[in-house]
Design an enzyme around this catalytic site. Structure first.
Site, PDB file in Angstrom:
ATOM      1  N   HIS A  93       7.841   1.603   1.544  1.00 51.37           N
ATOM      2  CA  HIS A  93       8.228   0.217   1.827  1.00 51.37           C
ATOM      3  C   HIS A  93       9.435   0.093   2.754  1.00 51.37           C
ATOM      4  O   HIS A  93       9.573  -0.909   3.450  1.00 51.37           O
ATOM      5  CB  HIS A  93       8.524  -0.515   0.508  1.00 51.37           C
ATOM      6  CG  HIS A  93       8.863  -1.961   0.665  1.00 51.37           C
ATOM      7  ND1 HIS A  93       8.001  -2.879   1.247  1.00 51.37           N
ATOM      8  CD2 HIS A  93       9.979  -2.675   0.341  1.00 51.37           C
ATOM      9  CE1 HIS A  93       8.563  -4.071   1.255  1.00 51.37           C
ATOM     10  NE2 HIS A  93       9.764  -3.974   0.721  1.00 51.37           N
ATOM     11  N   ASP A 111       2.743   1.617   1.426  1.00 55.21           N
ATOM     12  CA  ASP A 111       3.741   0.663   0.935  1.00 55.21           C
ATOM     13  C   ASP A 111       3.364   0.220  -0.481  1.00 55.21           C
ATOM     14  O   ASP A 111       2.322  -0.398  -0.675  1.00 55.21           O
ATOM     15  CB  ASP A 111       3.800  -0.551   1.878  1.00 55.21           C
ATOM     16  CG  ASP A 111       4.959  -1.486   1.582  1.00 55.21           C
ATOM     17  OD1 ASP A 111       5.355  -1.576   0.401  1.00 55.21           O
ATOM     18  OD2 ASP A 111       5.470  -2.121   2.514  1.00 55.21           O
ATOM     19  N   SER A 137      10.270  -7.211   4.769  1.00 55.96           N
ATOM     20  CA  SER A 137       9.833  -7.618   3.435  1.00 55.96           C
ATOM     21  C   SER A 137      10.026  -9.127   3.249  1.00 55.96           C
ATOM     22  O   SER A 137       9.489  -9.909   4.033  1.00 55.96           O
ATOM     23  CB  SER A 137      10.593  -6.799   2.392  1.00 55.96           C
ATOM     24  OG  SER A 137      10.027  -6.942   1.118  1.00 55.96           O
TER      25      SER A 137
END
Length: 402
Positions: A376, A337, A213
């Site tokens: 995610h 995601d 991320s």
């Protein structure tokens, strides 16, 4: 009752209009929206450098407070980061390193599962020496919010350890129990310091960099810098990456964090009022659908929300960095995601794959279908992950292209 409802709606509308101006005018709010580092670290006075072992070697230790506890509050979990064993990591040691003056970062080092028994009761020097054992090392750079002790992060460390990797991870300055003020350059320097610390102890063992991320932005910043000084890692792994922070902010389902907070509050109050007044429940249903876009179509969205971020020097330009990286690259992204849209990870791959900097290296994109539900941060659950890593990293050093 209708008077109370009207008053509430006017108040919420005022908050809705005020938030963009607060974001525009307050750099601290802009940084919080990106970093989400809501931890309150203990002051640096609680840390001391203690010489141990051979000349030139020392460790950072926390002084005990009167209560024997850290004076810090971590959101959302109350985790004692000095005790990774509390998170099921019984073969992990907690370090403190100092990248620069007035900055101290907390580090976890998890040894491969094969060394679990030998690691019991060992001190920091044993763990440092263990980096020179015949096992590759993964430097893990986590995303925003939370700490190195986040649940999904801990589960990934366990998976990687079981596959025979050392896992070294840390909290950037301003996160967890790390001391300092976060910035893109500071986070990158922290990562560089830890990488150099690993290389000084790992001998000829492979060192891989894994970013997740927001950590993918730190990872490409780091690897670009390493390639420019001709000390690249053995491979780079990007999990749920974006192209750059501006596109990510614009593509984020909530656009900015305050959007979610505001609209969820609105839905909450409207839902409860619906029990006592004749509020059309279809309005509430519409809000639940529309709340994810409530600021995206706000007049001047780019000027209020995106321009302040980039003008503050926060770029995390993965799309530019990959053009200057010369090592094997693996991108992992779940199609479902909800935080970093899948199309941004795919776009980054499409930029990297034809880049001249990767002409002698393997570049691979691995999608995870929506029906797997990895979203995610749950790619670590994939039973295919060990095979993917084994096949990719086994070939990475040989410079094969996919």
């Amino acid at each position: 009752m209708w008077f109370r409802l009207r008053k509430l709606i006017i108040w919420l509308l005022g908050v809705y209009i005020a938030i963009p101006f607060l974001v525009k005018l307050c750099p601290a709010i802009q940084a919080k929206l990106v970093f989400l580092n809501f931890e309150a670290p203990a002051p640096s006075s609680e840390l001391r450098c203690v010489p141990v072992g051979p000349v030139g070697r020392s460790v950072w230790q926390r002084r005990s407070t009167a209560s024997g506890a850290l004076r810090s509050v971590r959101v959302p979990y109350f985790i004692d980061l000095k005790r990774p064993q509390d998170q099921g990591l019984n073969h992990t040691y907690n370090y403190y390193l100092q990248p620069e003056e007035d900055v101290i970062i907390g580090v976890w080092h998890t040894v491969p599962t094969a060394q679990w028994k030998d690691a019991q009761g060992k001190d920091q020097l044993w763990y440092e020496d263990a980096l020179g054992s015949n096992h590759p090392v993964i430097l893990y750079l986590h995303g925003n919010a939370g700490t190195r002790g986040g649940d999904h992060r801990v589960e990934l460390y366990k998976v990687l350890s079981s596959l025979g990797y050392h896992v070294v991870t840390f909290d950037y300055r301003g996160w967890g129990d790390s001391v300092g003020t976060p910035s893109e350059s500071g986070m990158t320097y922290d990562a560089l310091h830890v990488f150099d610390w690993i290389k000084a102890r790992s001998g000829d063992n492979a060192v891989y960099i894994w970013g997740h991320s927001l950590g993918t932005g730190v990872a490409t910043n780091l690897v670009r810098r390493l390639c420019e000084r001709e000390t690249p890692p053995d491979a780079l792994i990007l999990e749920s990456p974006f192209t750059n922070i501006r596109e990510e902010a614009k593509s984020h389902p909530f656009s900015v964090a305050s959007t979610d907070l505001y609209t969820e509050a609105l839905i909450f109050f409207m839902s409860h009022l619906a029990l006592s007044v004749s509020v059309d429940l279809r309005v509430i249903a519409y809000l639940k659908i529309a709340h994810k876009k409530i600021y995206r179509y706000f007049p001047g969205f780019d000027w209020f929300f995106l321009d302040p971020i980039t003008s503050s020097g926060i770029k995390f330009a993965n799309d530019e960095n990959v053009k200057h990286i010369s090592c094997s690259l693996l991108i992992l992204h779940a199609e479902d995601d909800p935080v970093v849209p899948f199309h941004l990870g795919k776009k980054l791959y499409n930029i990297a794959a034809p880049s001249r900097s990767f002409r002698d290296y393997k570049v691979q994109f691995v999608p995870f279908p929506t029906d797997l539900g990895y979203r995610h941060k749950y790619i670590y659950k994939s039973p295919e992950l060990p095979r993917i890593l084994r096949e990719f990293l086994g070939k990475a050093e040989h410079g094969h292209r996919h």
